[in-house]
Structure formats: C-alpha cells, structure tokens
Design an enzyme around this catalytic site. Structure first.
Site, PDB file in Angstrom:
ATOM      1  N   ALA A 220       0.839  -1.194   0.000  1.00  0.00           N
ATOM      2  CA  ALA A 220       0.000   0.000   0.000  1.00  0.00           C
ATOM      3  C   ALA A 220       0.871   1.239   0.000  1.00  0.00           C
ATOM      4  O   ALA A 220       1.890   1.293   0.692  1.00  0.00           O
ATOM      5  CB  ALA A 220      -0.913   0.007   1.219  1.00  0.00           C
ATOM      6  N   ASP A 221       0.476   2.231  -0.799  1.00  0.00           N
ATOM      7  CA  ASP A 221       1.127   3.527  -0.680  1.00  0.00           C
ATOM      8  C   ASP A 221       0.948   4.021   0.752  1.00  0.00           C
ATOM      9  O   ASP A 221      -0.084   3.778   1.388  1.00  0.00           O
ATOM     10  CB  ASP A 221       0.500   4.516  -1.670  1.00  0.00           C
ATOM     11  CG  ASP A 221       1.319   5.781  -1.806  1.00  0.00           C
ATOM     12  OD1 ASP A 221       2.487   5.797  -1.378  1.00  0.00           O
ATOM     13  OD2 ASP A 221       0.780   6.778  -2.340  1.00  0.00           O
ATOM     14  N   ARG A 222       1.949   4.730   1.264  1.00  0.00           N
ATOM     15  CA  ARG A 222       1.882   5.185   2.649  1.00  0.00           C
ATOM     16  C   ARG A 222       0.681   6.096   2.869  1.00  0.00           C
ATOM     17  O   ARG A 222       0.466   7.045   2.126  1.00  0.00           O
ATOM     18  CB  ARG A 222       3.172   5.919   3.013  1.00  0.00           C
ATOM     19  CG  ARG A 222       4.334   4.961   3.166  1.00  0.00           C
ATOM     20  CD  ARG A 222       5.595   5.695   3.552  1.00  0.00           C
ATOM     21  NE  ARG A 222       6.674   4.754   3.775  1.00  0.00           N
ATOM     22  CZ  ARG A 222       7.412   4.228   2.801  1.00  0.00           C
ATOM     23  NH1 ARG A 222       7.179   4.559   1.564  1.00  0.00           N
ATOM     24  NH2 ARG A 222       8.372   3.356   3.078  1.00  0.00           N
ATOM     25  N   ALA A 224      -2.397   5.106   2.588  1.00  0.00           N
ATOM     26  CA  ALA A 224      -3.497   4.748   1.697  1.00  0.00           C
ATOM     27  C   ALA A 224      -4.470   3.742   2.291  1.00  0.00           C
ATOM     28  O   ALA A 224      -5.536   3.519   1.728  1.00  0.00           O
ATOM     29  CB  ALA A 224      -2.942   4.188   0.381  1.00  0.00           C
TER      30      ALA A 224
END
Length: 833
Positions: A220-222, A224
C-alpha cells in the site's frame, strides 16, 4: 520442509506480523524462520535507502520522463541494473519504483516521476526498468495501481473512468510489467469508480492476481490504507509504515472472529516469503529452530532470480535480456551522463546552430545554470555525491570563455545554505544524543533516525553551520519546516516561532512543501558567523520525522538590473545559452501545477537575451511541459528535463556535438494550457472524471483538431533521415511484424527513433485516431540504410469489449515515421474478426 510447511509452522500472530511494517522502511524479521527484515526504499531515479544518509550518497540518474524520452529499452534496462546494484549496496530489498501512471494532463504535479502520456511507451520502458532492477535480486514495486495520475486529493479523490479507458490506457502498463515478472506492486491512495484502491477487490484480486497471474506482493502507498477487513479481503498484502496502523492486532482479531479467513492471511504471508526468497532476505534458520532447512524449498518455489545473500552475486535465470554484467563494475557517473545526453530533446534548431563549432565565447545565463534542478522532489529525491552544473560543465571546455549572469532567480524559497553542516540530536536537558555531518544546511530523517540514537529521549534537533559572507549587507536567512524553531546568529536568537503547515488532506504535505519563515541579518564581508537552527521534536514509538532546512540569500541587485546585465553579456558573446525551468514551488510531489508558464520573469529574460543575441539557445530544465512564448525568437530549444547529477557535462557534450541529443518527446507539448485536451487534473466535489475516455495524450490532440507546439515523438538530431520503405506481416499471436527501411542522409553518424502507429478501420462517423503500436532505435553511418524490424503486439489491433479483448476486424492502417504527426510511410493490414 517446503514453503507450505513453513507457513503451517507459523502462528497467526507471526503471520500477521509479516504483513505490517516494522518501521517506516522495513518489514519485520522472523529469525526463527531465517527471515531477515525486508528493507524498502524510495528512488525512481536513484536509491535513497531508508533514512537520508548523507554519508552514503546515491547516484542521481535523470528523472523517469527523461528515461522515457530516450525511447531506448536497452539503455533503460542498464539504468535499472545500476539502480539494482545501488540497492544491493545499500541493503535494500524492494525499490518503490517505477511509477507507471499516465501523464494524462500537463498540470499533473508529479509528471516528472512518470514515463509518458502513452500506455505502450510507459509499459515498455517500465518493463525494461523492472527487468534491470530485478536482475540484481532486488524487487521493483511499480505504482501507483491504478489511476493515481495527479496529486490533488491523491488520497481522497474518486476517479471516474469507463472500463475501456481503464483497460486500454491506465491498466495496460501495469499488465505489461506484471506479465514481465514484477515481484511487487504498489496500490494507490485514490479510489476508482467509488472504491478505494486498497479495498478494490475487483482490481487487486480479480484483475491483478487472478486474471494476470501476479504472484508478487501488493504493497500500500503510505497513508493509503483506511480499513482492516476491507483492505485484507480485497487482496492487499502489506501495510507500511508500522508497527501501528489498521492491521497488526486488529487484523489478528478479525481473523479470530471469522471476519477475515485465515487462508487469506496465509496467501499474504506466502507472497511475503516468496519476495524474501527472491531478494535474498530468507536464509537458513537459527540453529536449533523448528523451521531449519527451509531455504532450499522456498527458493525452489520462487520464480525468477534468487540470491542467498543481500550483497553477494545473483544466481538463477534472467527474466529477459540484459545488457552488461551483473557483478562487474558499473560506472554510475558515466551511465548518468550517457542517459542524460540520450534524453536531451532538441525541439528547435534554426539554421543548424547546433552543434556549436568555431566559437570562443558563450554567455551562460540563468540561476539554473549555476544551481540547476537535477531531480524532482519528494520520493524522487536523493543525495548525490556531486552535481555538475552547466556552468561547471561548459567551463571545462578548453579554450572557451564562459561568462555567467543570473538574469533572474525564479525561486520562491531560499536555497539551502550550501555549507557543510552538523545535525545534533539532543535530549530535554540539551545533552547530545547523536551527531551527523551534512553536505548542506538541510536535515531530513523520514521515519528512521540515525543509528544508535536513543529515540525515547529525543527532544530537539539542531542544525549548526559556520558561514563566511563574500559580500556585506542585508543577508536573508530562512527556516523551512513545520513546528517550533529558533534561529541563532553568533549565539543571539533572531527568530523564535512555531511554524504551522497549511491544512490539507495530504499527510506528506508538511514534509514535501513545508512553510518558510525569513529574517534579514546585516553581515560584514569576510567575517564568519555561527548559525544554529533548533527544532523541538520527538520520536513516538521510535519513529521520527525530522525535516527542516536553513536557507540563505545573499544581497543582490533587483531583477531589472540582473536582466539588463544578462542581455549585455549576451550581446558581447558568440552565442548565448539561457537555462530556464520550473522550481520546487511550481512542480513537485503533493500538489498539481497552477499553470504552464515559467516561474518568475524567466520568459522576459529569454526574450531580452534573444533580442541582444540572435544566436540564443534556450535550455529548458523542467520535468513537464512549459509554455514558451519566446519560441520563435530563439535559434534553438533543448529540453533537458530533470537531468541527474551529470547535467553539466552531458550538456556540454550535446551542445558541442560530442554526443547527439537522442531524446524524443514522450508527451505532447501544448503552445498554451488552454489548448490542452485535459487542462485540469483536480477533482471537483471529490470526483475526478476521465471524460476523455481512451483519447489521452497525442490521440486526444489528433481528435481535437488542434495542433500543439510539439507532437508526441518529436525530436531533432544532428543528422537527417529518409523513410524509404515499410512492410507489415501478420504473426501467429494476432500481432504483426513491421520492417522499416530508414537511411541516414546527413553528414554524420546518428540515431533515429522509428515509430509505428496503427489506425483501426474507420466507422461511418469517423474512427479513433492512431495509437502507438511499436518503436525501435536505429543507428547508421552517413549514407547507410538500415532495416528496422518492430514487433507489434496483438493488442495493437484489439479493443476492450466489456467482457474481454477482441480483435477489430477490417483493414488497419499501419504507418511509420518520426513522430505522431510525421508518418510518411503507410501500408494496410487486414485483421479477421
């Protein structure tokens, strides 16, 4: 013991622990299972490593758009190989790159971090990048999956896009890279058609994992991930940072309560262990542990190259061809210089001014000539050992008189004080906990603090520097950062303030675009002063965010005087080179652009210099399109993107003909923002509607009937080419093999990017514009003809039909040439329904 036996030997808590970060930049180790902690790093154009280690500099390559501007997959693969080697050297297992989002509109703030407006070019360059990185046993994690194409509301926007556009444009590069064997993918923070991407089971599990057979890890993108169960059920595998967050104990409790099946957690753990095996983070278990001897089984189960050590040689099969040895030396500076020159895109060259010859003096104009912008900000930022400016590069030319003038400085913020500094970490009583030398007066530790620092005692960080002014008078100093700060000059406090960041929904905004406070201090020339910036801070749970800087601006004349000085210097030189570009305030991560005009008075500067010297070359140092109202007034325009650390030497190579500008535009450049088919990229009431459908980039321009300043694929070299013949043959996979005969008609050896476009059969009311279907680089000596064979995939003749891909029956027009608007050769190819 095989990998399944290993998973069966782990308890639920251990398996869940594998899925959440141990910190900002790592996953936890399980020593009993022989698992070392997996380290991740930002770095699309250089490998930073977890913290920002000034003592361990990074090679800074040209930005991703520049890589795509080479249109050279072999060169990009070599760049990926260099990044993989850098990652191995720094102990990094996963590189959070490349970014495969589409340059949908010119206002997107992180244009520079993406490859192209075209899905095929993005996919091919992205696949080469991934192959190079992973050949070194380092995972690439392309992102942001999917439709994370702009910055405004990047964690809150709901992208509304029809299924055909989603498949043909936005998913296409990810499919290409997933099928090429990427070991990880990064999920975006935005939503698509009402569902947050980290919870989008239809795309994460249904398309990526089930349909495409992706067997890697979905990160996951930080910032997100907003849920426990929905994200776990959707197909997300890993949440960073940690150890807090929405998973951990919450996910364990959800499994015990039956809301998340344990076999789903097993699949996630299996993927993490497979990634560990591929990257060399899984070793023999601790002696005497119940899971000893598992490495061989896991390695056997893993696909792709596997290494048993983090920094040792790579063994195993190669996923695709690679240029250059894996374990031999790679000269990062030489490669950075080569890539830069290959990416430089010559847009205009009236009268053949370039390459320069027979000149003795150059007027080099612009603030960026001495202090260029070599990289984008945010995740793209690294600390190189050195930066070669245009001023330094041109002054190395023997017998050349280089006269420099600033002309105008468009930067809104003061640049960090370019003086070696010391970061001092202190406890509440002022005792020193750790010290770190820095190359400039800028401190950045994102998530991880210096090794050995007792984070629980941290109360303040202080930045110290000694500065000796060369000119007396009013000097400006600034603090950039958010929080409580003091600034002392020779022990006297001159600023004491709590600086508050602007509110917003982007959690990284305070780090990426911090506010700035300035103060003016009278200084005497030649008299050194001691400077100290103190910032009250802490590191809860051992995770610290220290990001602030001390800026400086020396006394200087006003812009009017500077521009007049530049014009005067230009008038007396054989040729004038004006370096202009965007600034960190105009183009960067965390925000979209407000317009395409060059910041400050740079347009006026170019016009005034060109009026003083008709032999003026404009060098555009930007990661995205800019308006050029002075275009017809200058003799040449050279686009250099964000060119990496070897900028100055590469620029000198190209200006004087030691190297040819090899770049071709990977995106269409409008003359005015108002002409762009997608002029706005910000959501409206939370919705970002992709109303243009599949007509993105050059295809949208073709459909609009408007002409841009420069078409997709455009770029000039130092020789000329004729396109003499074209033949196309269908292939068994539903694609085609196209052969193009091109001849070097100029007086020197050169390179040409041969581009092939396909137009489907026209419908009664008109058909869609052509799409890029394939490309290749040709090289030839003067007077030589080369035959270039370009394979076209079956997708070049297909469309998404709702339930799947289908061939479009009829006569497809196959055209070849040097840009989307210059296609002199054509033939027809009949496709059966």
């Amino acid at each position: 013991m095989d990998i399944e036996e290993l998973i069966r030997g782990l308890g639920l808590r251990e398996k869940v622990r594998l899925l959440t970060g141990a910190g900002m930049w790592s996953l936890p180790a399980l020593p009993a299972a022989g698992l070392r902690g997996l380290v991740v790093s930002d770095g699309p154009a250089g490998v930073r490593g977890g913290p920002w280690p000034a003592a361990d500099p990074s090679i800074a390559l040209p930005c991703p758009t520049a890589l795509a501007a080479t249109w050279d997959v072999a060169l990009v693969r070599r760049a990926g190989l260099l990044l993989g080697r850098e990652a191995r050297r720094k102990g990094v297992h996963v590189l959070l790159a490349p970014r495969l989002n589409i340059q949908r509109g010119p206002l997107a703030g992180r244009h520079f971090a993406c490859f192209s407006e075209d899905p095929l070019l993005t996919g091919e360059i992205g696949a080469a990048y991934v192959e190079g990185v992973q050949r070194c046993g380092v995972a690439a994690a392309p992102g942001h999956f999917v439709a994370g194409d702009s910055e405004t509301g990047r964690f809150t926007a709901d992208v509304v896009v029809d299924e055909a556009a989603l498949r043909e444009v936005y998913l296409a590069p990810f499919e290409r890279v997933a099928r090429a064997g990427a070991w990880a993918v990064t999920a975006a923070g935005n939503a698509v058609d009402g569902t947050t991407m980290t919870e989008h089971a239809g795309l994460l599990r249904g398309v990526l994992k089930d349909e495409w057979g992706f067997d890697g890890v979905v990160l996951a993108d930080r910032g997100a991930v907003r849920s426990t169960e929905a994200a776990a059920l959707a197909g997300l595998d890993v949440v960073l940072p940690g150890p807090g967050g929405p998973w951990g104990e919450r996910l364990e409790e959800a499994v015990r309560a039956g809301r998340v099946p344990e076999h789903g957690v097993d699949d996630k753990a299996r993927r993490v262990l497979r990634l560990a095996a591929r990257t060399g983070a899984l070793a023999d278990a601790t002696p005497g542990a119940a899971v000893s001897g598992v490495v061989g089984a896991v390695v056997a189960a893993a696909k792709g190259p596997v290494s048993a050590t983090v920094n040792g040689p790579v063994a195993g099969p190669v996923d695709g061809p690679i240029d250059g040895p894996v374990d031999g030396p790679i000269d990062g500076r030489t490669l950075a210089r080569e890539v830069a020159a290959r990416s430089f895109t010559l847009l205009r060259n009236e009268g053949g001014l370039l390459p320069l010859g027979g000149i003795r003096s150059v007027a080099l104009i612009g603030a960026a000539a001495a202090e260029p912008r070599i990289m984008g900000g945010g995740a793209a930022r690294v600390l190189p050992e050195r930066v070669v400016s245009p001023l330094e590069g041109l002054r190395r030319r023997e017998g050349l008189d280089v006269r420099h003038a600033v002309g105008t400085d468009p930067r809104v913020r003061l640049a960090p004080l370019a003086t070696p500094s010391l970061a001092v970490f202190q406890d509440a009583g002022g005792a020193t906990l750790a010290e770190c030398p820095l190359p400039t007066a800028e401190a950045r530790w994102i998530g991880e603090l210096p090794a050995g620092l007792d984070a629980a005692r941290l109360a303040a960080a202080e930045l110290r520097a000694s500065f000796t002014p060369t000119a007396g008078g009013p000097h400006q100093f600034s603090i950039s950062g958010a929080g409580a700060f003091t600034l002392a000059v020779d022990g006297h406090t001159v600023l004491d303030e709590t600086i508050v960041a602007a509110p917003g929904d982007d959690p990284a905004s305070a780090l990426l675009s911090p506010p700035e406070r300035r103060i003016v201090v009278e200084l005497e020339a030649g008299v050194p002063v001691a400077l100290a910036v103190r910032h009250a801070t802490a590191a809860p749970d051992g995770v610290g965010f220290v990001a602030f800087g001390l800026g400086h601006g020396a006394p200087a004349p006003d812009d009017e005087a500077l521009i007049a000085e530049a014009a005067g210097i230009a008038a007396g030189a054989d040729v004038a080179v004006v370096v202009v570009g965007t600034t960190e305030e105009a183009e960067g991560e965390g925000f979209d652009r407000a317009g395409l005009a060059l910041p400050g008075r740079q347009d006026e500067l170019v016009a005034r210099v060109a009026a003083a010297n008709p032999r003026t070359i404009a060098v555009v140092n930007a990661g995205a399109p800019v308006e050029m109202p002075w275009l017809e007034r200058v003799a040449a325009v050279l686009l250099v993107w964000f060119p990496g650390q070897e900028f100055g030497d590469a620029l000198a190579d190209v200006l004087f003909g030691d190297a040819e500008p090899g770049g071709r535009l990977p995106t269409t450049w409008p003359a005015r923002l108002a002409d762009a088919p997608v002029p706005a990229v910000a959501p409206v009431e939370g919705k970002l509607r992709y109303e243009e459908g599949t007509l993105v980039g050059h295809r949208a321009w073709a459909a609009s009937g408007r002409a841009p300043a420069f078409w997709f694929g455009h770029g000039l070299g130092y020789t000329s080419w004729s396109y003499d013949a074209l033949a196309a043959q269908p292939t068994a996979d539903g694609g085609a093999s196209v052969t193009v005969a091109v001849r070097n008609t100029g007086g020197r050896a050169g390179r040409e990017v041969v581009q092939v476009y396909v137009t489907p059969p026209a419908e009664p009311d008109g058909g869609p514009p052509p799409r890029l279907a394939g490309f290749a680089v040709a090289e030839a000596e003067p007077g030589t003809t080369v035959l270039v064979t370009i394979p076209l995939p079956g997708r070049a003749f297909q469309e998404w039909a709702g339930a799947g891909w289908r061939a479009v029956p009829g006569r497809h027009l196959v055209r070849a040439g040097r840009s989307a608007a210059d296609l002199p050769l054509s033939t027809a190819l009949t496709v059966a329904g």
